[in-house]
Design an enzyme around this catalytic site. Sequence first.
Site, PDB file in Angstrom:
ATOM      1  N   ARG A 100      74.617   5.963 -88.354  1.00  0.00           N
ATOM      2  CA  ARG A 100      74.079   6.481 -89.607  1.00  0.00           C
ATOM      3  C   ARG A 100      74.318   7.977 -89.760  1.00  0.00           C
ATOM      4  O   ARG A 100      74.495   8.475 -90.870  1.00  0.00           O
ATOM      5  CB  ARG A 100      72.580   6.181 -89.687  1.00  0.00           C
ATOM      6  CG  ARG A 100      71.967   6.625 -91.000  1.00  0.00           C
ATOM      7  CD  ARG A 100      70.546   6.131 -91.162  1.00  0.00           C
ATOM      8  NE  ARG A 100      70.055   6.487 -92.487  1.00  0.00           N
ATOM      9  CZ  ARG A 100      69.417   7.607 -92.773  1.00  0.00           C
ATOM     10  NH1 ARG A 100      69.210   8.498 -91.826  1.00  0.00           N
ATOM     11  NH2 ARG A 100      68.985   7.858 -93.991  1.00  0.00           N
ATOM     12  N   CYS A 124      71.261   1.892 -86.660  1.00  0.00           N
ATOM     13  CA  CYS A 124      70.168   0.931 -86.509  1.00  0.00           C
ATOM     14  C   CYS A 124      69.857   0.250 -87.839  1.00  0.00           C
ATOM     15  O   CYS A 124      69.888   0.868 -88.890  1.00  0.00           O
ATOM     16  CB  CYS A 124      68.907   1.633 -86.009  1.00  0.00           C
ATOM     17  SG  CYS A 124      68.995   2.210 -84.310  1.00  0.00           S
TER      18      CYS A 124
END
Length: 425
Positions: A100, A124
Amino acid sequence: MKNTTLYTYRDYFVIRGGKPLTGKVKISGAKNAALPIMFATILTEEPCTITNVPDLLDVRNTLLLLRELGAELEFLNNTVFINPSINSFITNQEIIRRMRASVLSLGPLLGRFGRAVVGLPGGCSIGARPIDQHLKFFKEAGADVEVREGYVYVNLKEKRRVHFKFDLVTVTGTENALLYLASVPEESILENIALEPEVMDLIEVLKKMGAHVKVEGRSAYVKGSENLKGFTHSVIPDRIEAGTFMVGAVLTDGEILLENARINHLRAVVEKLKLIGGEVVEENGNLRVFRKESLRACDIETQVYPGFPTDMQAQFMALLSVAKGKSRIKENIFEHRFHHAQELNRLGANITVRGNTAYVEGVERLYGSEVYSTDLRASASLVLAGLVAQGETVVRDVYHLDRGYEKLEEKLKKLGADIERVSEL
């Protein structure tokens, strides 16, 4: 880039519980500080040296991304040497999807080239982790923003001062805005910024590069430069890794001396740990952590810094699962961040989830079983639970851990844990 073994997606841990964690452990540099600092090198043409960088998958993916953009670099003994000869504003989609934090390339690429093409990020899977605040900021800064076919296209007409207020506190949103504004000569104002230690560490780097940044309350005043300098900087210790080992000491009824940990970054964690029955003592710049009393229930509510960190919620759930009484854990930062509750229940915990709140009724003991990791901190909670579970626990999909914990099983072994990594080829 000096190579160390990178683990596979099929690795798992075998843990035989019942042994207290005792001894000393050195806390690694903070991944969440290292990544934005590495992206800051895009803003300069001068060499940069970053020390105390953890050897993690996300770090290596960031280095691969910088290399794809044209940087010359070396990663050796937790030190990154970068000659940021960046010649491209288009990122590698395959690398971007692995983490991310890759969205943090937007700000510096826009600052350097006036345009950027960045793939939508991965990492995640914790509920909705949108980048709408990032894009809203860039639009306010005068850029044309378009999202199509998995990419974000940002084109800047001209650099100008910006006065922008975030709708909600966002760490990466704050960092992306700071990274861009460091290249804007006029003074800009950001309101409702994140105050995490990792953000403050990035600000220190931007100051070293020649930007002027002043923080007052939740506002930042930024006057950048078009000629940012290279820098040398040591990354702050990882407060979440430190907190994880603190929980491990109290949970297993052991005693750990944490080297390279800063208590001023851990106030909310220390407060809750003491309420549950732990003790934390400062000793010559280190932290000694142990169980002082029988474990007891405690209510926890995650908040933005300096409140209780969402990244410690899962570890405390493992701890409270064997604490006497009923605890309540409310998650205010991310939705759907209770996947570990079901897995802890496989080990014998008694946890019920309703919306953004988990109700934990402490049990006398946990029992070994096979469990599956779903994200970075969930993985840590399952490992901690396995350390006190009776019998053998198998934790699958530990590649999540390799994104955020440097040599976790090696550190645990040195503290007395019976833990083994198994690789399935």
